[in-house]
Design an enzyme around this catalytic site. Sequence first.
Site, PDB file in Angstrom:
ATOM      1  N   LYS A  41       0.817  -1.184   0.000  1.00  0.00           N
ATOM      2  CA  LYS A  41       0.000   0.000   0.000  1.00  0.00           C
ATOM      3  C   LYS A  41       0.862   1.249   0.000  1.00  0.00           C
ATOM      4  O   LYS A  41       0.380   2.354  -0.260  1.00  0.00           O
ATOM      5  CB  LYS A  41      -0.872   0.022   1.278  1.00  0.00           C
ATOM      6  N   GLY A  42       2.126   1.070   0.352  1.00  0.00           N
ATOM      7  CA  GLY A  42       3.015   2.210   0.614  1.00  0.00           C
ATOM      8  C   GLY A  42       3.141   3.218  -0.512  1.00  0.00           C
ATOM      9  O   GLY A  42       3.298   4.406  -0.267  1.00  0.00           O
ATOM     10  N   GLU A  97       7.561   2.426  -6.138  1.00  0.00           N
ATOM     11  CA  GLU A  97       7.662   1.876  -4.786  1.00  0.00           C
ATOM     12  C   GLU A  97       7.912   3.011  -3.802  1.00  0.00           C
ATOM     13  O   GLU A  97       8.451   4.064  -4.156  1.00  0.00           O
ATOM     14  CB  GLU A  97       8.792   0.830  -4.791  1.00  0.00           C
ATOM     15  N   ASP A  98       7.503   2.815  -2.566  1.00  0.00           N
ATOM     16  CA  ASP A  98       7.674   3.872  -1.572  1.00  0.00           C
ATOM     17  C   ASP A  98       9.132   4.031  -1.128  1.00  0.00           C
ATOM     18  O   ASP A  98       9.665   5.126  -1.114  1.00  0.00           O
ATOM     19  CB  ASP A  98       6.757   3.648  -0.350  1.00  0.00           C
ATOM     20  N   ASP A 101      15.116  -0.297   0.740  1.00  0.00           N
ATOM     21  CA  ASP A 101      15.904  -0.425   1.959  1.00  0.00           C
ATOM     22  C   ASP A 101      16.988  -1.470   1.688  1.00  0.00           C
ATOM     23  O   ASP A 101      18.002  -1.167   1.096  1.00  0.00           O
ATOM     24  CB  ASP A 101      14.923  -0.823   3.068  1.00  0.00           C
ATOM     25  N   PHE A 150      13.830   4.758  10.854  1.00  0.00           N
ATOM     26  CA  PHE A 150      12.524   4.389  10.318  1.00  0.00           C
ATOM     27  C   PHE A 150      11.689   5.644  10.097  1.00  0.00           C
ATOM     28  O   PHE A 150      11.683   6.544  10.929  1.00  0.00           O
ATOM     29  CB  PHE A 150      11.821   3.465  11.315  1.00  0.00           C
ATOM     30  N   VAL A 151      10.985   5.677   8.961  1.00  0.00           N
ATOM     31  CA  VAL A 151      10.169   6.856   8.651  1.00  0.00           C
ATOM     32  C   VAL A 151       8.718   6.466   8.368  1.00  0.00           C
ATOM     33  O   VAL A 151       8.435   5.326   7.995  1.00  0.00           O
ATOM     34  CB  VAL A 151      10.724   7.631   7.430  1.00  0.00           C
ATOM     35  N   ASP A 157       3.951   3.459   6.483  1.00  0.00           N
ATOM     36  CA  ASP A 157       3.230   3.197   7.722  1.00  0.00           C
ATOM     37  C   ASP A 157       4.120   2.644   8.829  1.00  0.00           C
ATOM     38  O   ASP A 157       5.227   2.171   8.593  1.00  0.00           O
ATOM     39  CB  ASP A 157       2.137   2.157   7.474  1.00  0.00           C
ATOM     40  N   ARG A 163      -0.048   6.645   7.287  1.00  0.00           N
ATOM     41  CA  ARG A 163       0.093   6.767   5.830  1.00  0.00           C
ATOM     42  C   ARG A 163      -0.468   8.096   5.337  1.00  0.00           C
ATOM     43  O   ARG A 163      -0.113   8.579   4.266  1.00  0.00           O
ATOM     44  CB  ARG A 163      -0.667   5.633   5.125  1.00  0.00           C
TER      45      ARG A 163
HETATM   46  P1  IMP Z   1      13.450  -3.805   1.499  1.00  0.00           P
HETATM   47  O1  IMP Z   1      12.910  -5.102   0.973  1.00  0.00           O
HETATM   48  O2  IMP Z   1      14.382  -4.012   2.667  1.00  0.00           O
HETATM   49  O3  IMP Z   1      14.080  -2.931   0.440  1.00  0.00           O
HETATM   50  O4  IMP Z   1      12.240  -3.039   2.185  1.00  0.00           O
HETATM   51  C1  IMP Z   1      11.354  -2.306   1.479  1.00  0.00           C
HETATM   52  C2  IMP Z   1       9.998  -2.365   2.122  1.00  0.00           C
HETATM   53  O5  IMP Z   1      10.032  -2.302   3.548  1.00  0.00           O
HETATM   54  C3  IMP Z   1       9.214  -1.160   1.674  1.00  0.00           C
HETATM   55  O6  IMP Z   1       8.401  -1.494   0.576  1.00  0.00           O
HETATM   56  C4  IMP Z   1       8.411  -0.757   2.890  1.00  0.00           C
HETATM   57  O7  IMP Z   1       7.140  -1.350   2.815  1.00  0.00           O
HETATM   58  C5  IMP Z   1       9.148  -1.322   4.074  1.00  0.00           C
HETATM   59  N1  IMP Z   1       9.948  -0.296   4.774  1.00  0.00           N
HETATM   60  C6  IMP Z   1      11.300  -0.202   4.807  1.00  0.00           C
HETATM   61  N2  IMP Z   1      11.702   0.844   5.537  1.00  0.00           N
HETATM   62  C7  IMP Z   1      10.593   1.468   5.959  1.00  0.00           C
HETATM   63  C8  IMP Z   1      10.372   2.661   6.761  1.00  0.00           C
HETATM   64  O8  IMP Z   1      11.286   3.367   7.219  1.00  0.00           O
HETATM   65  N3  IMP Z   1       9.074   2.974   6.990  1.00  0.00           N
HETATM   66  C9  IMP Z   1       8.020   2.249   6.511  1.00  0.00           C
HETATM   67  N4  IMP Z   1       8.187   1.135   5.755  1.00  0.00           N
HETATM   68  C10 IMP Z   1       9.463   0.743   5.484  1.00  0.00           C
HETATM   69 MG    MG Z   2       6.306  -1.132   0.371  1.00  0.00          MG
END
Ligand code: IMP
Ligand code: MG
Length: 175
Positions: A41-42, A97-98, A101, A150-151, A157, A163
């Site tokens: 949903k991000g 994508e939001d 990470d 974390f944000v 969210d 959100r």
């Molecule tokens: P990755 O797979 O580690 O790149 O994580 C990406 C996913 O983790 C994103 O699509 C977000 O849904 C979630 N995520 C990572 N960091 C944050 C944050 O700081 N706040 C909220 N959601 C996050």
């Molecule tokens: Mg996401």
Amino acid sequence: MTELSNIIITEEEIRNRIKEIGSQVSKDYEGKELVMVCVLKGAAVFVSDLMRAINIPAVCVDFLSISSYAERSEAGAVRILKDLDIDITNRDVLVVEDIIDTGFTLGYLLRILKARTPASLKVAVLLDRPALRIVDLPVAYKGFEIPEEFVVGYGLDYNQKYRNLPYICLLKTKK
Ligand code: IMP
Ligand code: MG
């Protein structure tokens, strides 16, 4: 007592950056049909502003939903919970994508979408946290780089909350 801490990216900064990204996307896809794939949903808030900042006429949008960290198996595999309605074969696809990470989520998603043989496949992310990257991925359009904290806000969210905030802000309770 609120869980929210400092605002690190304001509403105005987001608006201005999205205008710039929208112009760039419009140039890059001039004369083409673009399929924007929003990762729920991000990215819902980001995609709705970004698509309105793009001025090529032929823009489609579709949505998919994948399992979050909490729902994943120990191997960390990401599952598609809701797939696209549109067939992306031979289409120009931009995944929206939001935040990126570790890169696991997008890495997995890109593999799945690539197997459907789109004409092209690029990524737009609002936020990038490069310090925690494990899977290296090409990101064509990036809003902002952020530090390790974390944000929440602007689609992102914490326990499904926040959100709706129009800015990006830090959380007190989570690093
Ligand atoms: P990755 O797979 O580690 O790149 O994580 C990406 C996913 O983790 C994103 O699509 C977000 O849904 C979630 N995520 C990572 N960091 C944050 C944050 O700081 N706040 C909220 N959601 C996050
Ligand atoms: Mg996401």
